[in-house]
Motif scaffolding. Sequence first.
Motif, PDB file in Angstrom:
ATOM      1  N   ASN A  18      68.411  56.363  35.241  1.00 26.35           N
ATOM      2  CA  ASN A  18      68.180  55.668  36.506  1.00 26.35           C
ATOM      3  C   ASN A  18      66.761  55.115  36.549  1.00 26.35           C
ATOM      4  O   ASN A  18      65.877  55.594  35.819  1.00 26.35           O
ATOM      5  CB  ASN A  18      68.350  56.628  37.688  1.00 26.35           C
ATOM      6  CG  ASN A  18      69.714  57.296  37.711  1.00 26.35           C
ATOM      7  OD1 ASN A  18      70.686  56.771  37.167  1.00 26.35           O
ATOM      8  ND2 ASN A  18      69.777  58.474  38.319  1.00 26.35           N
ATOM      9  N   CYS A  19      66.548  54.114  37.401  1.00 28.14           N
ATOM     10  CA  CYS A  19      65.183  53.632  37.586  1.00 28.14           C
ATOM     11  C   CYS A  19      65.040  53.054  38.991  1.00 28.14           C
ATOM     12  O   CYS A  19      66.042  52.739  39.657  1.00 28.14           O
ATOM     13  CB  CYS A  19      64.808  52.582  36.544  1.00 28.14           C
ATOM     14  SG  CYS A  19      65.688  51.022  36.698  1.00 28.14           S
ATOM     15  N   THR A  20      63.783  52.949  39.424  1.00 31.08           N
ATOM     16  CA  THR A  20      63.482  52.410  40.752  1.00 31.08           C
ATOM     17  C   THR A  20      62.374  51.374  40.644  1.00 31.08           C
ATOM     18  O   THR A  20      61.329  51.631  40.041  1.00 31.08           O
ATOM     19  CB  THR A  20      63.049  53.529  41.714  1.00 31.08           C
ATOM     20  OG1 THR A  20      64.106  54.493  41.817  1.00 31.08           O
ATOM     21  CG2 THR A  20      62.761  52.967  43.090  1.00 31.08           C
ATOM     22  N   GLN A  22      59.807  48.675  42.760  1.00 26.21           N
ATOM     23  CA  GLN A  22      59.151  48.644  44.065  1.00 26.21           C
ATOM     24  C   GLN A  22      58.766  47.232  44.483  1.00 26.21           C
ATOM     25  O   GLN A  22      58.472  46.372  43.648  1.00 26.21           O
ATOM     26  CB  GLN A  22      57.876  49.479  44.036  1.00 26.21           C
ATOM     27  CG  GLN A  22      58.086  50.953  43.719  1.00 26.21           C
ATOM     28  CD  GLN A  22      58.782  51.697  44.845  1.00 26.21           C
ATOM     29  OE1 GLN A  22      58.838  51.241  45.987  1.00 26.21           O
ATOM     30  NE2 GLN A  22      59.358  52.845  44.525  1.00 26.21           N
ATOM     31  N   TYR A  62      73.606  49.216  42.165  1.00 28.29           N
ATOM     32  CA  TYR A  62      72.317  48.816  42.733  1.00 28.29           C
ATOM     33  C   TYR A  62      72.249  49.233  44.198  1.00 28.29           C
ATOM     34  O   TYR A  62      73.148  48.932  44.969  1.00 28.29           O
ATOM     35  CB  TYR A  62      72.153  47.296  42.662  1.00 28.29           C
ATOM     36  CG  TYR A  62      72.204  46.706  41.278  1.00 28.29           C
ATOM     37  CD1 TYR A  62      73.362  46.099  40.804  1.00 28.29           C
ATOM     38  CD2 TYR A  62      71.094  46.740  40.447  1.00 28.29           C
ATOM     39  CE1 TYR A  62      73.407  45.547  39.542  1.00 28.29           C
ATOM     40  CE2 TYR A  62      71.132  46.187  39.176  1.00 28.29           C
ATOM     41  CZ  TYR A  62      72.299  45.592  38.729  1.00 28.29           C
ATOM     42  OH  TYR A  62      72.337  45.050  37.468  1.00 28.29           O
ATOM     43  N   SER A  74      62.617  49.183  47.889  1.00 30.02           N
ATOM     44  CA  SER A  74      62.840  49.605  46.521  1.00 30.02           C
ATOM     45  C   SER A  74      64.255  49.225  46.110  1.00 30.02           C
ATOM     46  O   SER A  74      65.148  49.105  46.945  1.00 30.02           O
ATOM     47  CB  SER A  74      62.630  51.117  46.367  1.00 30.02           C
ATOM     48  OG  SER A  74      63.590  51.812  47.138  1.00 30.02           O
ATOM     49  N   HIS A  76      67.026  50.659  43.470  1.00 28.37           N
ATOM     50  CA  HIS A  76      67.373  51.768  42.586  1.00 28.37           C
ATOM     51  C   HIS A  76      68.584  51.381  41.759  1.00 28.37           C
ATOM     52  O   HIS A  76      69.601  50.946  42.305  1.00 28.37           O
ATOM     53  CB  HIS A  76      67.673  53.022  43.413  1.00 28.37           C
ATOM     54  CG  HIS A  76      67.882  54.248  42.591  1.00 28.37           C
ATOM     55  ND1 HIS A  76      66.860  54.904  41.949  1.00 28.37           N
ATOM     56  CD2 HIS A  76      69.017  54.930  42.295  1.00 28.37           C
ATOM     57  CE1 HIS A  76      67.348  55.942  41.300  1.00 28.37           C
ATOM     58  NE2 HIS A  76      68.656  55.982  41.487  1.00 28.37           N
ATOM     59  N   THR A  78      71.318  52.817  39.132  1.00 29.12           N
ATOM     60  CA  THR A  78      71.913  54.076  38.687  1.00 29.12           C
ATOM     61  C   THR A  78      72.658  53.884  37.372  1.00 29.12           C
ATOM     62  O   THR A  78      73.324  52.866  37.181  1.00 29.12           O
ATOM     63  CB  THR A  78      72.896  54.595  39.747  1.00 29.12           C
ATOM     64  OG1 THR A  78      72.215  54.707  40.997  1.00 29.12           O
ATOM     65  CG2 THR A  78      73.465  55.945  39.365  1.00 29.12           C
TER      66      THR A  78
END
Lengths: 111, 117
Positions: A18-20, A22, A62, A74, A76, A78
Amino acid sequence: KNQVEQSPQSLIILEGKNCTLQCNYTVSPFSNLRWYKQDTGRGPVSLTIMTFSENTKSNGRYTATLDADTKQSSLHITASQLSDSASYICVVGGGGNKLVFGAGTILRVKS
Amino acid sequence: DSGVTQTPKHLITATGQRVTLRCSPRSGDLSVYWYQQSLDQGLQFLIQYYNGEERAKGNILERFSAQQFPDLHSELNLSSLELGDSALYFCASSLLGLAGGGTDTQYFGPGTRLTVL
């Protein structure tokens, strides 16, 4: 000054993680916030659009969040896939026809 | 496929020349937006038309002009071209043309890559 700042500038993650991403903005007045995905050399594709009253919106893997008080959003992602490799652009609508674009975050997903 | 078409796909020309880029919006969309994306820059908004009339102007140079025709297709004219004009030019369309003030989704075309030699 109306600005949209995105971080990080670029990101490399392993497939499945996963990543987020900004997005901070100073656009005023605020009307809406959009996230776009742009594959290299192609036109951007809309992922989510949120207004002042919405604080989360999903589109498949998303999920975008919005905190209008702190002027932060943000995105995110998944269970990342190789096809998620792209530039992700945050755009803030300032009412009327004012659109302020961020510089984008380049995401690379590797196997 | 967004439903927005742009022609040509690629364009190579020399400095000082003039070119015309063409955009056909999605069926039913009344608004057309033009954007420039240089190699090292993000998307820059140039100009917007709604139902034939100019609605908003961004960072468009005086050497550039655009129009939207009665059939709603749009053309972007670039003249006295300079090396720095080399970029991807995108057209987007939306139904209402209130992208800044509402939740009107913009649909982007595939772009025209302009190379000025």
